[in-house]
Design a protein around this motif. Structure first.
Motif, mmCIF file in Angstrom:
data_model
loop_
_atom_site.group_PDB
_atom_site.id
_atom_site.type_symbol
_atom_site.label_atom_id
_atom_site.label_comp_id
_atom_site.label_asym_id
_atom_site.label_seq_id
_atom_site.Cartn_x
_atom_site.Cartn_y
_atom_site.Cartn_z
ATOM 1 N N ASP A 27 34.717 -2.707 -1.476
ATOM 2 C CA ASP A 27 34.471 -3.631 -2.594
ATOM 3 C C ASP A 27 35.408 -3.405 -3.773
ATOM 4 O O ASP A 27 35.501 -4.245 -4.659
ATOM 5 C CB ASP A 27 33.014 -3.504 -3.071
ATOM 6 C CG ASP A 27 32.047 -4.114 -2.074
ATOM 7 O OD1 ASP A 27 32.482 -4.996 -1.298
ATOM 8 O OD2 ASP A 27 30.867 -3.715 -2.062
ATOM 9 N N ASN A 28 36.090 -2.267 -3.807
ATOM 10 C CA ASN A 28 37.008 -1.986 -4.907
ATOM 11 C C ASN A 28 38.332 -2.736 -4.757
ATOM 12 O O ASN A 28 39.130 -2.760 -5.682
ATOM 13 C CB ASN A 28 37.293 -0.493 -5.003
ATOM 14 C CG ASN A 28 36.078 0.289 -5.462
ATOM 15 O OD1 ASN A 28 35.044 -0.297 -5.752
ATOM 16 N ND2 ASN A 28 36.194 1.597 -5.525
ATOM 17 N N ALA A 29 38.572 -3.289 -3.586
ATOM 18 C CA ALA A 29 39.844 -3.968 -3.337
ATOM 19 C C ALA A 29 39.819 -5.380 -3.915
ATOM 20 O O ALA A 29 38.826 -6.087 -3.842
ATOM 21 C CB ALA A 29 40.124 -4.024 -1.849
ATOM 22 N N GLU A 30 40.945 -5.741 -4.507
ATOM 23 C CA GLU A 30 41.103 -7.083 -5.047
ATOM 24 C C GLU A 30 42.384 -7.665 -4.474
ATOM 25 O O GLU A 30 43.422 -7.004 -4.466
ATOM 26 C CB GLU A 30 41.179 -7.019 -6.574
ATOM 27 C CG GLU A 30 41.185 -8.366 -7.228
ATOM 28 C CD GLU A 30 41.148 -8.257 -8.741
ATOM 29 O OE1 GLU A 30 42.231 -8.294 -9.346
ATOM 30 O OE2 GLU A 30 40.048 -8.110 -9.300
ATOM 31 N N THR A 47 45.101 -4.709 -4.604
ATOM 32 C CA THR A 47 45.021 -3.688 -5.652
ATOM 33 C C THR A 47 43.569 -3.208 -5.738
ATOM 34 O O THR A 47 42.652 -3.897 -5.299
ATOM 35 C CB THR A 47 45.452 -4.262 -7.018
ATOM 36 O OG1 THR A 47 44.673 -5.415 -7.309
ATOM 37 C CG2 THR A 47 46.918 -4.651 -7.024
ATOM 38 N N LYS A 48 43.387 -2.036 -6.346
ATOM 39 C CA LYS A 48 42.039 -1.522 -6.540
ATOM 40 C C LYS A 48 41.549 -1.947 -7.914
ATOM 41 O O LYS A 48 42.288 -1.939 -8.884
ATOM 42 C CB LYS A 48 42.030 0.013 -6.443
ATOM 43 C CG LYS A 48 42.179 0.528 -5.056
ATOM 44 C CD LYS A 48 41.950 2.022 -5.022
ATOM 45 C CE LYS A 48 41.997 2.514 -3.582
ATOM 46 N NZ LYS A 48 41.704 3.947 -3.514
ATOM 47 N N LYS A 49 40.275 -2.329 -7.957
ATOM 48 C CA LYS A 49 39.651 -2.689 -9.235
ATOM 49 C C LYS A 49 39.459 -1.427 -10.047
ATOM 50 O O LYS A 49 39.177 -0.367 -9.515
ATOM 51 C CB LYS A 49 38.294 -3.364 -9.013
ATOM 52 C CG LYS A 49 38.363 -4.730 -8.438
ATOM 53 C CD LYS A 49 36.966 -5.299 -8.326
ATOM 54 C CE LYS A 49 36.965 -6.641 -7.655
ATOM 55 N NZ LYS A 49 35.608 -7.158 -7.478
ATOM 56 N N LYS A 50 39.538 -1.572 -11.326
ATOM 57 C CA LYS A 50 39.321 -0.413 -12.222
ATOM 58 C C LYS A 50 37.953 -0.408 -12.797
ATOM 59 O O LYS A 50 37.256 -1.315 -12.907
ATOM 60 C CB LYS A 50 40.359 -0.425 -13.335
ATOM 61 C CG LYS A 50 41.750 -0.222 -12.797
ATOM 62 C CD LYS A 50 42.724 -0.159 -13.916
ATOM 63 C CE LYS A 50 44.117 0.040 -13.357
ATOM 64 N NZ LYS A 50 45.114 0.099 -14.352
#
Length: 184
Positions: A159-162, A181-184
């Motif tokens: 779920d952290n992937a965008e 990209t990974k969410k911050k």
């Protein structure tokens, strides 16, 4: 009866019917507050003036024009009466301000930005397809395909992937490019 007088009255009748049509539209929308009854009465007077004398008019063209204008006025009158009845019931179909409130969907800011993102992507995709003289799919089909890509990326990377999508024109068609990209 004098032919020129009849012709002049019919010209006046035609102009007044068109003006009445405009005035009623303004009334229904709310630009003017009073129903244009005086102009309507003037038209009815002209129509009544020749209704009983119709068989005295020798010119077939003028008789036809009179009947045509009378029929047009009666048709408009039925339409206006129907709209007036709806207004009395509180269902004015011409009240564009009220209709805009009911037809405007309630969209949250998040949904609005999502739609903007999909729409921008779709526009970019369509431009490339148009250059290649190919037919683009409907927006909703395109959106479903992009959402499938997003679901695949989330299932693969979590779920952290965008995903950020772009398109590249190739000789055979359009290639979708994905930047993850990974969410911050």
């Amino acid at each position: 009866m004098i032919k020129s007088e009849i012709k002049q009255d019919l010209d006046e009748l035609e102009k007044k019917i068109e003006q009445l049509k405009v005035d009623y539209e303004k009334f229904f929308v709310g630009i003017i507050n009073v129903e244009p009854l005086s102009l309507k009465n003037q038209i009815q007077q002209i129509i009544r003036k020749y209704a009983s004398k119709l068989n005295q008019i020798n010119n077939v063209m003028l008789v036809f024009r009179y009947k045509n204008l009378t029929a047009r006025f009666l048709t408009y009158q039925e339409y206006w009466n129907r709209i007036l009845k709806l207004i009395e019931e509180g269902k004015n179909p011409k009240d564009y301000r009220r209709l805009a409130i009911y037809k405007k969907p309630l969209i949250t800011k998040l949904q609005e930005t999502e739609q903007d993102v999909y729409k921008k992507l779709y526009d970019e995709y369509v431009i490339i397809l148009m250059k290649q003289k190919k037919e683009p799919p409907p927006l909703d089909v395109f959106k479903q395909n992009i959402q499938k890509y997003e679901q695949n990326i989330k299932s693969k990377y979590g779920d952290n992937a965008e995903a950020n999508f772009s398109f590249e024109e190739t000789e055979t068609g359009v290639k979708i490019k994905t930047k993850i990209t990974k969410k911050k």
